[in-house]
Design a protein around this motif. Sequence first.
Motif, PDB file in Angstrom:
ATOM      1  N   SER A 194       0.863   5.423  -0.236  1.00 15.03           N
ATOM      2  CA  SER A 194      -0.061   6.531  -0.013  1.00 15.03           C
ATOM      3  C   SER A 194       0.704   7.828   0.217  1.00 15.03           C
TER       4      SER A 194
ATOM      5  N   PHE B  62       3.443  -1.100   4.106  1.00 16.69           N
ATOM      6  CA  PHE B  62       3.107   0.274   3.776  1.00 16.69           C
ATOM      7  C   PHE B  62       4.310   1.018   3.214  1.00 16.69           C
TER       8      PHE B  62
ATOM      9  N   HIS C 134       0.834  -1.198   0.000  1.00 21.27           N
ATOM     10  CA  HIS C 134       0.000   0.000   0.000  1.00 21.27           C
ATOM     11  C   HIS C 134       0.871   1.251   0.000  1.00 21.27           C
TER      12      HIS C 134
ATOM     13  N   GLN D 215      -4.273   4.580   4.884  1.00 22.43           N
ATOM     14  CA  GLN D 215      -3.504   3.422   5.330  1.00 22.43           C
ATOM     15  C   GLN D 215      -4.012   2.906   6.677  1.00 22.43           C
TER      16      GLN D 215
END
Length: 352
Positions: free
Chosen positions: A7, A29, A5, A17
């Motif tokens: 972001s 992340f 992920h 997140q």
Amino acid sequence: MKVFHLSHIDLDGYGAQFIAKHFFSDIDFFNANYGKEISVRLEEILGAIKTQDKQKNILFLITDLNLSLSESGFLQDQITELKMQGFKITLMLLDHHISGSESAEKFHWYFLDTSRSACKITFNTLIQHYPLLDPSLSQWLEDFSNMVNSVDIWKNDGYQFEFGKVAMGMIASLKDPNRVMFEEENRGIKFFMLDQIKHYLYRQNAEVQFDNDLFRLKKLAFGGNPDIQTMDNIFSCYIVKLLEQKKDSMSILYQGYKGILTYTLGNVSVVGNQFLIQNPDFSFFLDVNMRGNVSLRANNGIDVSLMASKLFGGGGHKNASGGKIDGFKESFFYPHIKEQIDQILEQGGRDA
């Protein structure tokens, strides 16, 4: 399922997140600001995907970042190639910036909705396709996303708009530990603080109470005792522990003396001296900021005033000196900084 992920670095980005981590147990992340950092992170994630088991389902999720046509085209080509190699990848981009409209029109995986924040889009999308790890949190996470939505698209009459302003300022101010050296830990502090919102959001005058308690909560986030420790002591102990965990990868050498390199650390006198006392095998502590200004600290292991003079055109005291690197190249990637410093120290050592 394995999730990667990427972001943005504001409340909306980290909020997306924070939402996602309640849906997936195996999630890595990554965060990026705009510019070159996006390309670097895309390459980093693609490299990580290549190490995965081809039998595993992979979700590559991007939120609160609009990609240019060239970035989107690059990503499309890379994902297509990975699929041809046998990887099971789903690519999903959820954004609300109008500047991504060209990419959204061209690529099916690029979802754009300018009427909602990325955090709200993320919650609304994931709740439709994936189960929550803890279904009892559904209402709280929806309310959280609505609060972020209010402030991110600036709906003065939206849900908990004033609370959102406090939360936005909080995320913007949480710069430590800096994410160049401690990206995971930086994000962890932000997640801790965002998680505290559930204890305040439904109170009367919630934004005022949360605002009043932020300093105490921050002390807790760094593992301190708010009743008996100052923030300065809590934070310096926290940073020294992080440096000790990463000291092997952050070590540098100059004429046989071992040091540690930090980037934009700040508070070098307190942290540097504490680290050197607790780690006597290190002779010096070197911190460089984004402008190439250097701070050096020692604990009688080496004369850093000589180092500062010879290497950085500076000077000072035997245990505390400084200087500046001519032609320093700022970076958001710690290995790039270390490479520059290693070259300077190696060259300086050869000239001795």
